[in-house]
Design a protein around this motif. Structure first.
Motif, PDB file in Angstrom:
ATOM      1  N   LYS A 171       0.834  -1.202   0.000  1.00  0.00           N
ATOM      2  CA  LYS A 171       0.000   0.000   0.000  1.00  0.00           C
ATOM      3  C   LYS A 171       0.870   1.253   0.000  1.00  0.00           C
ATOM      4  N   THR A 172       1.965   1.217   0.767  1.00  0.00           N
ATOM      5  CA  THR A 172       2.855   2.386   0.824  1.00  0.00           C
ATOM      6  C   THR A 172       3.536   2.623  -0.530  1.00  0.00           C
ATOM      7  N   LEU A 173       3.959   1.473  -1.156  1.00  0.00           N
ATOM      8  CA  LEU A 173       4.625   1.619  -2.455  1.00  0.00           C
ATOM      9  C   LEU A 173       3.663   2.139  -3.513  1.00  0.00           C
ATOM     10  N   ILE A 174       2.409   1.688  -3.476  1.00  0.00           N
ATOM     11  CA  ILE A 174       1.431   2.163  -4.454  1.00  0.00           C
ATOM     12  C   ILE A 174       1.267   3.677  -4.350  1.00  0.00           C
ATOM     13  N   LYS A 175       1.093   4.099  -3.118  1.00  0.00           N
ATOM     14  CA  LYS A 175       0.847   5.526  -2.926  1.00  0.00           C
ATOM     15  C   LYS A 175       2.074   6.353  -3.329  1.00  0.00           C
ATOM     16  N   GLY A 176       3.287   5.800  -2.996  1.00  0.00           N
ATOM     17  CA  GLY A 176       4.494   6.545  -3.345  1.00  0.00           C
ATOM     18  C   GLY A 176       4.693   6.633  -4.850  1.00  0.00           C
ATOM     19  N   ASN A 177       4.454   5.540  -5.566  1.00  0.00           N
ATOM     20  CA  ASN A 177       4.668   5.530  -7.010  1.00  0.00           C
ATOM     21  C   ASN A 177       3.541   6.254  -7.756  1.00  0.00           C
ATOM     22  N   ALA A 178       2.344   6.233  -7.179  1.00  0.00           N
ATOM     23  CA  ALA A 178       1.233   6.916  -7.852  1.00  0.00           C
ATOM     24  C   ALA A 178       1.457   8.416  -7.899  1.00  0.00           C
ATOM     25  N   GLU A 179       2.195   8.969  -6.981  1.00  0.00           N
ATOM     26  CA  GLU A 179       2.484  10.410  -7.002  1.00  0.00           C
ATOM     27  C   GLU A 179       3.446  10.765  -8.129  1.00  0.00           C
ATOM     28  N   GLN A 180       4.188   9.712  -8.648  1.00  0.00           N
ATOM     29  CA  GLN A 180       5.170   9.955  -9.697  1.00  0.00           C
ATOM     30  C   GLN A 180       4.669   9.527 -11.065  1.00  0.00           C
ATOM     31  N   GLU A 181       3.747   8.537 -11.121  1.00  0.00           N
ATOM     32  CA  GLU A 181       3.264   8.016 -12.390  1.00  0.00           C
ATOM     33  C   GLU A 181       1.759   8.197 -12.474  1.00  0.00           C
ATOM     34  N   SER A 182       1.281   8.375 -13.702  1.00  0.00           N
ATOM     35  CA  SER A 182      -0.159   8.519 -13.894  1.00  0.00           C
ATOM     36  C   SER A 182      -0.749   7.342 -14.649  1.00  0.00           C
ATOM     37  N   ASP A 183       0.118   6.436 -15.105  1.00  0.00           N
ATOM     38  CA  ASP A 183      -0.382   5.267 -15.830  1.00  0.00           C
ATOM     39  C   ASP A 183      -0.475   4.077 -14.861  1.00  0.00           C
TER      40      ASP A 183
END
Length: 649
Positions: free
Chosen positions: A478-490
């Motif tokens: 869950k933490t990784l999803i949130k962290g990467n979602a701030e950098q990627e939109s796909d």
């Protein structure tokens, strides 16, 4: 209410053991004694029957011996008279000599047919004993003596006969019986009846002989004539006045009547007498007298017959009672010796049952079953004490673990957004999610957050396994999803980056399935990607339910270079997306049957028009009700998104 732990019995084992052994011994002794008594009684009865019949045979022989001797003289005289008729003086002398030579004979006579004896109309000289002398007396019926039975019966039968006893008034005024022999002469036409020669025997002599016969103290003999008349009996009032049949009629006794018939028929036997004869049970042995056709009987009282057996029975009963008393004492002593250590062992068991596992067990010194039981009980006490200690430690550890799991669950659940509606200021969509872990800490996850104005990211995932490891893996994901979602939109790129990071140092080979989507709240365009997760359901505004076609993608955390793809659909206002984990479709009932996608489609169809929170609750309720009492096998997670259309503000 727990059962009482008081082990003290109301009836001790010693008492029950003594009762069982004594009861068994008593039954065995009683059966054996009854069999012995019955057999002895039968043997004694058979012995008495044989003795009585032997006694009767000897008595009959003793009575018939003089009668047989008496018969020979009249038979000789009849033979001589048939050859040649003597002169009257010679006939008188022969009759007198006959009486003189036979003191048992009371009287003698010779009677002839009319005109046979020297042309005389009738001739019947009769001599008898009178006042100690032998004298000639008249018959008193000289004109018709040929009509008397003693004359008429041998004439008709033409053979010697003994008459029925009778009271002679003309001769000796006594009860007597007469032996009559026909005199047969020879004529040109053949044998002719000439007269009879008789010998009278007084019954006093015969009764005296019968009266001397006795058996036991009160047994006696009696004599019956051919018609059943009592010729001899201890009660003189019955002699010549009663018969066995008159007694049977008087007392209405068919048994006595049957006995009388057997006796006058000349049978020999041994039978039970009716009680009225002696006033108590009695037996009778009887035998015929062949010469006269009479029958003699001997009566034996049953109490005297079985007196020795009853005496023996009393002595055996006394000895048996003494033996049982001694046996009781011996059994009580043995039982007390055996049960004393058992009683101490029972008291110790009761103390242990109350929780005192340190209570010492009394160990038997012997090598018998009681000693073995004591040693086994001591081993059981030690094993139980160790087990209780281990159980106590295990329970404490389990309680501590459960406490930690509760804390972990609270921490895990704190990771998940629980405030609904999550964005009350946004009206273009509504969203609700719910999670029911299979254990205290589950491996499912869901999340949603805004990536910017008008863009919503939401996801549903399932970590392999349960418990703390799965929960930690879920938190990391869950933490990784949130962290990467701030950098990627796909969505595909987000999953690919998360996958690479999860694969690093994943020695436990945990993995995650996930559906991740990004909704453009203004246009309804939804881009999404898949990492081996179940296809979400798509509910059209008209309630039609279909499965969302997902691009193929491998689980997260398994293969570092796995490739993920993004797909796009456009939601119409009123359309719903229902994402869930396999805990819904794989819920099992007690028969281990799966809930399945068909039942899920049915539930979604029925709740298609419901708001997201009601629809989620309907899916949760359907899955848990289907499982009934079966243990929940997997976490259950449902997330529903309702797209209402662009926000006019």
């Amino acid at each position: 209410m727990s059962p009482s732990l008081d082990v003290r019995p109301t009836r001790g084992l010693a008492f029950k053991l003594a009762v069982c052994i004594l009861t068994s011994a008593t039954l065995i002794f009683t059966v054996a004694f009854a069999y012995y008594y019955r057999s002895s009684k039968d043997m004694l009865l058979a012995s008495v029957r044989d003795n009585a019949q032997n006694l009767l045979r000897r008595a009959v022989s003793r009575l018939e011996a003089p009668l047989s001797a008496i018969e020979r003289v009249p038979q000789f005289m009849a033979l001589k008279l048939g050859q040649e008729l003597p002169a009257p003086a010679d006939l008188d002398r022969d009759l007198t000599d006959f009486l003189t030579a036979n003191p048992d004979v009371f009287g003698a006579a010779a009677a002839f047919e009319p005109l046979v004896f020297h042309g005389l109309p009738r001739y019947s000289p009769y001599f008898c004993r009178k006042n100690g002398e032998i004298a000639q007396v008249g018959l008193g019926y000289e004109e018709y003596y040929e009509l008397q039975n003693w004359y008429l019966v041998p004439k008709v039968l033409q053979k010697p006969v003994w008459s029925e006893p009778y009271f002679d008034e003309s001769g000796g005024d006594i009860v007597m019986t007469t032996y009559s022999v026909p005199v047969m002469g020879q004529t040109p036409a053949g044998p002719a009846f000439l007269g009879v020669v008789t010998a009278d025997v007084a019954l006093d002599w015969l009764r005296a002989q019968v009266g001397r016969i006795s058996l036991y103290n009160s047994g006696y003999a009696f004599l019956l004539s051919r018609s059943g008349v009592l010729l001899s009996h201890p009660d003189n009032r019955l002699v010549m006045r009663e018969s066995i049949f008159s007694r049977a009629e008087q007392f209405a006794s068919p048994e006595l009547r049957t006995l009388g018939r057997r006796m006058i028929a000349g049978e020999e036997g041994f039978a039970r007498l009716p009680d009225f004869i002696l006033g108590k049970p009695a037996w009778v042995a009887f035998a015929p007298m062949r010469l006269t056709g009479w029958s003699m009987g001997v009566i034996v009282p049953e109490d005297e017959l079985f007196a020795p057996l009853r005496k023996l029975g009393r002595e055996v009963a006394i000895l048996g009672g003494a033996g049982f008393t001694a046996l009781l004492l011996v059994i009580a002593a043995i039982a007390a010796h055996i049960t004393r250590p058992l009683s101490r062992l029972a008291a110790t068991a009761a103390e242990i049952a109350h929780g005192n596992l340190d209570a010492p067990v009394p160990l038997g010194a012997g090598h018998d079953e009681v000693g073995a039981l004591s040693r086994s009980f001591e081993q059981m006490r030690l094993a139980l004490r160790d087990y209780i200690a281990d159980l106590t430690a295990t329970t404490k550890a389990k309680e501590r673990l459960e406490s930690e799991l509760k804390i972990a669950r609270n921490i895990q659940m704190s990771f998940l957004p629980k405030r609904f509606p999550p964005f009350p200021e946004i009206t273009s969509f509504a969203l609700h999610a719910d999670l029911l872990p299979a254990r205290e800490v589950g491996g499912d996850l869901y999340d949603f957050f805004l990536l910017g104005p008008g863009r919503l990211l939401f996801l549903v995932g399932d970590v392999s396994g349960k418990g703390v490891p799965a929960a930690l893996f879920m938190a990391v994901t869950k933490t990784l999803i949130k962290g990467n979602a701030e950098q990627e939109s796909d969505p595909a790129e987000i999953l690919a980056k998360v996958n690479r990071e999860l694969c690093v140092d994943n020695e436990s080979m945990l993995f995650v399935t996930m559906f991740l989507a990004i909704l453009d709240c203004d246009t309804g365009e939804m881009t999404f990607s898949n990492a081996g997760h179940n296809p979400p359901a798509r509910i059209a505004p008209d309630g039609t339910v279909s499965w969302l076609a997902l691009p193929r993608g491998l689980f997260l955390g398994v293969m570092e270079d796995a490739v993920y793809r993004t797909a796009t659909v456009t939601l119409t206002p009123g359309e719903k997306i229902v994402a869930f984990t396999d805990g819904v479709t794989e819920a099992q009932n007690p028969a281990q049957e799966l809930f399945g996608t068909d039942r899920l489609l049915t539930v979604l169809s029925k709740a298609a028009s419901m708001p997201p929170e009601v629809l989620d609750a309907a899916v949760m309720q359907a899955a848990t009700e289907y499982a009934e009492d079966a243990e929940q096998a997997d976490d259950i997670t449902v997330l529903t998104l309702l797209y209402r259309g662009s926000d006019p503000t």
